[in-house]
Design an enzyme around this catalytic site. Structure first.
Site, PDB file in Angstrom:
ATOM      1  CB  SER A  81      -0.981  -0.065   1.216  1.00 41.97           C
ATOM      2  OG  SER A  81      -1.631   0.876   1.011  1.00 41.97           O
ATOM      3  CE1 TYR A 117      -8.572   8.634   1.567  1.00 42.41           C
ATOM      4  CE2 TYR A 117      -9.287   6.885   1.962  1.00 42.41           C
ATOM      5  CZ  TYR A 117      -8.403   8.074   2.209  1.00 42.41           C
ATOM      6  OH  TYR A 117      -7.717   7.409   3.230  1.00 42.41           O
ATOM      7  CE  LYS A 142      -1.287  -3.620   3.926  1.00 42.40           C
ATOM      8  NZ  LYS A 142      -1.786  -4.530   2.472  1.00 42.40           N
ATOM      9  CE1 TYR A 145      -4.251  -1.760   6.258  1.00 46.94           C
ATOM     10  CE2 TYR A 145      -3.227   0.572   4.731  1.00 46.94           C
ATOM     11  CZ  TYR A 145      -3.461  -1.148   4.723  1.00 46.94           C
ATOM     12  OH  TYR A 145      -4.017  -1.113   3.407  1.00 46.94           O
TER      13      TYR A 145
END
Ligand code: NDP
Length: 249
Positions: free
Chosen positions: A141, A199, A158, A154
């Site tokens: 990501s 977003y 990643k 998180y």
């Protein structure tokens, strides 16, 4: 016929990857955690494309489930040519670094990092045993390089996948196995549906994604197909951003 195992293929990006691989002629093992209906739907779409699909429920964060997943995938489709480590979870609740809990950290590390690490190890051993010049693709990501202090757990999982990719690429090159990291940008899936409005503005108005549209699971699927079909035969340990230019900002 080539065979692929895609983790978390019932929904979202994993489903997009599984369908893109099926279109390219791969038989696909569709792994999922709990959503049998969605997994069956993905498998049915794959079979409509004239290739085989096999369903395996397994939690990639659980060691026994991982071992069974690898066994059942080989029983269903024979030697695997491709592993796609896609399954991943976001924290249930975003929490500032100073408030974050070990419970959330352990869950994310187990599913997002330990799962791919040991699945890669187990599938690579089988590829070596079978003499398969296979490929391993891990979906990380842009959170691997952006410091989002309200979901540090998180981000570290990643970021860890980047080093994992380099390590396995270095170790497996002598066996003809190549290893890649694909970093999606903001992709429209269940994972991002809760923040869709926020977003929409960031992508369409503010241009956080310079190509000014949401990414799709198919966008990521196409990148994986390029790797899987050997369009990058002299590359390994590489990262490919599928992010509409997000990393340019
Ligand atoms: P979704 O939440 O839409 O789908 C998650 C998929 O993973 C489902 O198939 C789910 O299965 C499966 N899964 C969840 N936990 C496990 C587990 N423990 N074991 C096996 N399978 C599991 O996620 P996305 O498609 O959005 O994300 C896929 C990957 O892409 C993740 O690694 C994510 O971090 C990454 N990513 C996503 C981005 C985005 O914008 N969406 C951006 C960058 C990276 P089930 O249906 O059974 O629940």
């Amino acid at each position: 016929m080539s065979a692929a195992l895609v983790t978390g293929a019932s929904r979202g990006i994993g489903r997009g990857i599984a369908l893109a691989l099926a279109k390219a002629g791969f038989d696909v093992v569709v792994n999922y955690a709990s959503n049998l209906g969605a997994a069956e739907d993905t498998a049915a779409e794959i079979e409509k494309l004239g290739v085989r699909a096999a369903l395996v429920r397994a939690d990639v964060g659980d060691a026994e489930d991982r071992a069974r997943l690898v066994d059942e995938a080989h029983e269903a489709l024979g030697a695997l040519d491709l592993l796609v480590n896609n399954a991943g979870v976001a924290p249930k609740v975003r929490a500032d670094l100073l408030e974050a809990t070990e419970e959330s950290f352990d869950r994310l590390v187990g599913i997002n990092l330990k799962g791919p690490y040991f699945l890669t190890q187990q599938v690579a051993r089988r590829m070596i045993e079978h003499g398969t010049p296979g490929k391993i693709v891990t979906i990380s990501s842009m959170s691997a390089y952006t410091a989002s202090v309200n979901r540090g757990d998180y981000c570290v999982t990643k970021a860890g996948l980047g080093m994992m990719t380099k390590l396995f690429a270095a170790r497996l090159a002598e066996h003809g196995i190549t290893v890649f990291e694909v970093r999606p940008g903001i992709i429209a899936t269940d994972m991002t549906s809760a923040v869709q409005e926020k977003y929409d503005k960031l992508i369409l108005t503010d241009g956080i994604t310079p190509i000014r549209r949401w990414g799709t699971p198919e966008d990521v699927g196409r990148a994986v197909v390029a790797i899987a079909t050997d369009l990058l035969p002299f590359s390994t340990g590489q990262v490919i951003d599928v992010d509409g230019g997000f990393h340019l900002r």
